[in-house]
Design an enzyme around this catalytic site. Sequence first.
Site, PDB file in Angstrom:
ATOM      1  N   ASP A  23       0.881  -1.158   0.000  1.00 49.33           N
ATOM      2  CA  ASP A  23       0.000   0.000   0.000  1.00 49.33           C
ATOM      3  C   ASP A  23       0.925   1.216   0.000  1.00 49.33           C
ATOM      4  OD1 ASP A  23      -2.368   1.647   0.525  1.00 49.33           O
ATOM      5  OD2 ASP A  23      -1.476   1.875   2.514  1.00 49.33           O
ATOM      6  N   ASP A  25      -0.145   5.133   0.778  1.00 49.50           N
ATOM      7  CA  ASP A  25      -0.421   6.145   1.798  1.00 49.50           C
ATOM      8  C   ASP A  25      -0.441   5.539   3.187  1.00 49.50           C
ATOM      9  OD1 ASP A  25      -1.041   8.502   0.072  1.00 49.50           O
ATOM     10  OD2 ASP A  25      -2.516   7.096  -0.715  1.00 49.50           O
ATOM     11  N   GLY A 249       7.639  12.280  34.616  1.00 52.57           N
ATOM     12  CA  GLY A 249       7.061  11.109  33.949  1.00 52.57           C
ATOM     13  C   GLY A 249       6.133  10.371  34.895  1.00 52.57           C
ATOM     14  N   LYS A 255      12.722   4.658  40.840  1.00 50.25           N
ATOM     15  CA  LYS A 255      12.290   3.911  42.029  1.00 50.25           C
ATOM     16  C   LYS A 255      12.067   2.442  41.743  1.00 50.25           C
ATOM     17  CE  LYS A 255       9.912   7.808  44.174  1.00 50.25           C
ATOM     18  NZ  LYS A 255       9.305   8.490  43.005  1.00 50.25           N
ATOM     19  N   THR A 261      14.506   7.689  33.651  1.00 50.01           N
ATOM     20  CA  THR A 261      14.322   8.166  32.276  1.00 50.01           C
ATOM     21  C   THR A 261      13.867   9.617  32.300  1.00 50.01           C
ATOM     22  OG1 THR A 261      12.063   7.300  32.304  1.00 50.01           O
ATOM     23  CG2 THR A 261      13.765   5.909  31.302  1.00 50.01           C
ATOM     24  N   GLU A 313      10.996   8.328  26.594  1.00 49.89           N
ATOM     25  CA  GLU A 313      11.761   8.183  27.826  1.00 49.89           C
ATOM     26  C   GLU A 313      13.209   7.790  27.599  1.00 49.89           C
ATOM     27  OE1 GLU A 313       9.737   6.529  31.249  1.00 49.89           O
ATOM     28  OE2 GLU A 313       8.423   5.501  29.849  1.00 49.89           O
ATOM     29  N   HIS A 318      24.685   7.576  32.125  1.00 50.48           N
ATOM     30  CA  HIS A 318      25.659   8.318  32.921  1.00 50.48           C
ATOM     31  C   HIS A 318      25.079   8.467  34.321  1.00 50.48           C
ATOM     32  CE1 HIS A 318      28.716  11.389  33.778  1.00 50.48           C
ATOM     33  NE2 HIS A 318      27.757  12.059  34.411  1.00 50.48           N
ATOM     34  N   ARG A 338      14.609  -2.393  18.879  1.00 51.74           N
ATOM     35  CA  ARG A 338      13.568  -3.434  18.947  1.00 51.74           C
ATOM     36  C   ARG A 338      12.208  -2.797  19.231  1.00 51.74           C
ATOM     37  NH1 ARG A 338      11.864  -4.304  24.238  1.00 51.74           N
ATOM     38  NH2 ARG A 338      13.226  -3.354  25.811  1.00 51.74           N
ATOM     39  N   PHE A 343       6.460  -8.166  29.446  1.00 53.08           N
ATOM     40  CA  PHE A 343       7.281  -9.097  30.213  1.00 53.08           C
ATOM     41  C   PHE A 343       6.444  -9.681  31.336  1.00 53.08           C
ATOM     42  CE2 PHE A 343      10.038  -6.063  28.189  1.00 53.08           C
ATOM     43  CZ  PHE A 343      11.075  -6.833  27.702  1.00 53.08           C
TER      44      PHE A 343
HETATM   45  P1  ADP Z   1       9.996  10.496  35.927  1.00 57.91           P
HETATM   46  O1  ADP Z   1       8.973   9.434  35.910  1.00 57.91           O
HETATM   47  O2  ADP Z   1       9.515  11.803  36.455  1.00 57.91           O
HETATM   48  O3  ADP Z   1      10.683  10.614  34.594  1.00 57.91           O
HETATM   49  P2  ADP Z   1      12.194   8.890  36.806  1.00 57.91           P
HETATM   50  O4  ADP Z   1      12.143   8.030  38.007  1.00 57.91           O
HETATM   51  O5  ADP Z   1      12.160   8.242  35.473  1.00 57.91           O
HETATM   52  O6  ADP Z   1      11.075   9.977  36.967  1.00 57.91           O
HETATM   53  O7  ADP Z   1      13.496   9.779  36.964  1.00 57.91           O
HETATM   54  C1  ADP Z   1      13.860  10.628  35.918  1.00 57.91           C
HETATM   55  C2  ADP Z   1      14.591  11.869  36.403  1.00 57.91           C
HETATM   56  O8  ADP Z   1      15.798  11.519  37.043  1.00 57.91           O
HETATM   57  C3  ADP Z   1      14.994  12.710  35.206  1.00 57.91           C
HETATM   58  O9  ADP Z   1      13.981  13.644  34.880  1.00 57.91           O
HETATM   59  C4  ADP Z   1      16.255  13.374  35.672  1.00 57.91           C
HETATM   60  O10 ADP Z   1      15.942  14.607  36.287  1.00 57.91           O
HETATM   61  C5  ADP Z   1      16.844  12.426  36.702  1.00 57.91           C
HETATM   62  N1  ADP Z   1      17.962  11.575  36.238  1.00 57.91           N
HETATM   63  C6  ADP Z   1      19.046  11.288  36.999  1.00 57.91           C
HETATM   64  N2  ADP Z   1      19.879  10.477  36.353  1.00 57.91           N
HETATM   65  C7  ADP Z   1      19.340  10.231  35.145  1.00 57.91           C
HETATM   66  C8  ADP Z   1      19.760   9.455  34.012  1.00 57.91           C
HETATM   67  N3  ADP Z   1      20.924   8.779  34.011  1.00 57.91           N
HETATM   68  N4  ADP Z   1      18.952   9.421  32.916  1.00 57.91           N
HETATM   69  C9  ADP Z   1      17.785  10.087  32.920  1.00 57.91           C
HETATM   70  N5  ADP Z   1      17.341  10.827  33.933  1.00 57.91           N
HETATM   71  C10 ADP Z   1      18.098  10.920  35.064  1.00 57.91           C
HETATM   72  N1  RBF Z   2       8.536  -0.751  28.972  1.00 60.64           N
HETATM   73  C1  RBF Z   2       7.821  -1.790  28.504  1.00 60.64           C
HETATM   74  O1  RBF Z   2       6.690  -1.982  28.906  1.00 60.64           O
HETATM   75  N2  RBF Z   2       8.334  -2.630  27.545  1.00 60.64           N
HETATM   76  C2  RBF Z   2       9.582  -2.474  27.061  1.00 60.64           C
HETATM   77  O2  RBF Z   2      10.003  -3.250  26.205  1.00 60.64           O
HETATM   78  C3  RBF Z   2      10.372  -1.415  27.562  1.00 60.64           C
HETATM   79  N3  RBF Z   2      11.640  -1.203  27.125  1.00 60.64           N
HETATM   80  C4  RBF Z   2      12.370  -0.162  27.604  1.00 60.64           C
HETATM   81  C5  RBF Z   2      13.670   0.045  27.136  1.00 60.64           C
HETATM   82  C6  RBF Z   2      14.433   1.121  27.595  1.00 60.64           C
HETATM   83  C7  RBF Z   2      15.813   1.315  27.082  1.00 60.64           C
HETATM   84  C8  RBF Z   2      13.898   2.006  28.574  1.00 60.64           C
HETATM   85  C9  RBF Z   2      14.693   3.145  29.087  1.00 60.64           C
HETATM   86  C10 RBF Z   2      12.607   1.796  29.040  1.00 60.64           C
HETATM   87  C11 RBF Z   2      11.837   0.721  28.565  1.00 60.64           C
HETATM   88  N4  RBF Z   2      10.555   0.470  29.057  1.00 60.64           N
HETATM   89  C12 RBF Z   2       9.808  -0.554  28.536  1.00 60.64           C
HETATM   90  C13 RBF Z   2       9.878   1.586  29.712  1.00 60.64           C
HETATM   91  C14 RBF Z   2       9.747   1.489  31.167  1.00 60.64           C
HETATM   92  O3  RBF Z   2       8.557   0.783  31.388  1.00 60.64           O
HETATM   93  C15 RBF Z   2       9.627   2.931  31.632  1.00 60.64           C
HETATM   94  O4  RBF Z   2      10.873   3.547  31.579  1.00 60.64           O
HETATM   95  C16 RBF Z   2       8.953   2.986  32.977  1.00 60.64           C
HETATM   96  O5  RBF Z   2       7.578   3.065  32.742  1.00 60.64           O
HETATM   97  C17 RBF Z   2       9.380   4.193  33.754  1.00 60.64           C
HETATM   98  O6  RBF Z   2       8.635   5.308  33.424  1.00 60.64           O
HETATM   99 MG    MG Z   3      11.039   8.829  33.508  1.00 59.19          MG
END
Ligand code: ADP
Ligand code: RBF
Ligand code: MG
Length: 389
Positions: A23, A25, A249, A255, A261, A313, A318, A338, A343
Amino acid sequence: MAADDSDAQLSAKIAHVSHIVFDLDGTLLDTESIADEVLAIVLTRHGKVWDGRGAQNRMGKRPLEAAAAVIQDYGLACTPLELNLEVLELLQERWKNARTLPGAVRLIKHFYSHGIPMAIASSSPARNIKIKLCHQEVVVAGDMVENGKPAPDIFLEAASRLNVEPIKCLVIEDAPAGVLAAKAAGMQVVAVPSIPSKDARPQYSSADVIYSSLLDFQPEVWGFPSLNDRIGGAIPIEPWYMGGPVIKGFGRGSKLLGTPTANLPTSAFSNHLASHVCGIYIGWAGLANRGVYKMVMSVGWNPYFDNKEKAVEPWILHDFSEDFYGEELRLIVVGYVRPEANFTTLEDLVERIHEDGRVAKAALDMNPFSDYAEDSYLTTPLPVSMSSN
Ligand code: ADP
Ligand code: RBF
Ligand code: MG
């Protein structure tokens, strides 16, 4: 069938084919976001608000049938012909802006280099296809057959022009109507929903497999030569540049998973990518006052957590000693790893994320991925007028 079926499971169920029918579009070209843009303008003129409703009813149909679907979904007082005149005028000047979808050029080049015969079976009228495509050997247009998709006519015509039995054709489609048409023609079909969404699956249930993008297509499953273009485990893609403030997020990255992320708003994507892209990618992250780092990121609905909102995310590879919410984060996304997966346990998810991290660390040292680390986009501060909060 789920996208995460193993290749072996898929291969066992699938009969080999010899010809490909695409296809156009929404499958090879991102014309759906252009159509959305135009519909938004036209519906405003009719005193209605475009909210994405009914997109699936409209997609994959011929112009008049699609217009009838919009009229019904939005309760418009005009005829399909009238609506089409309005829409067409705006569309004509925008078709040339249509970009290929992620993985489209890669697949076509692969099939072409192996001499695999391909056709296009597009519901568009022939004259529009001409504008959208430079070259393709067999093209069947919506106005060249009696009945549009979901009727099988267009695919049967494509098979006849390819001089092959329908059962030997594999159709690649983005729209539910196209999937039904291909099945009615007795063909196998790969569905790549043009707007990946959490709940698109039921509408594509007759497809042999559903992928979230063309990047997931595995030619060997269907008896074609496999693609061997991964570098250090990642597929090079046309790089995307995106930037924005780090937002809150779901609060479980650090946690629950131990892999924080730094979430970005999806508006940091271009319109085109925000709607089409899903999966796990690698690239480079820049924070103006801190530096440039490797990153691996997930885009989508996190099947394990079944999120309501699509999230972008990046896990920056680092160790930071503090949070950096609100800071401008720049990303250059350079490779695909991927699709998002589900899971059974949290440990399995965490282990997979760490595996993705190892892929990113190694691949980003290799060409062409490594080059982008030097890109000044990563460290360019925002103009003063935009960074005032
Ligand atoms: P949220 O759900 O609010 O994204 P996370 O538990 O995913 O919370 O934490 C993400 C926050 O942590 C980022 O917004 C950033 O301020 C901080 N942080 C510290 N180290 C890292 C890292 N290595 N990669 C991404 N974010 C990081
Ligand atoms: N979440 C999923 O449900 N399935 C995935 O395959 C998955 N892969 C991820 C791969 C990477 C590199 C990262 C950083 C996150 C991934 N997560 C995945 C997302 C994860 O569930 C998410 O970071 C948490 O919800 C925290 O907000
Ligand atoms: Mg996050």
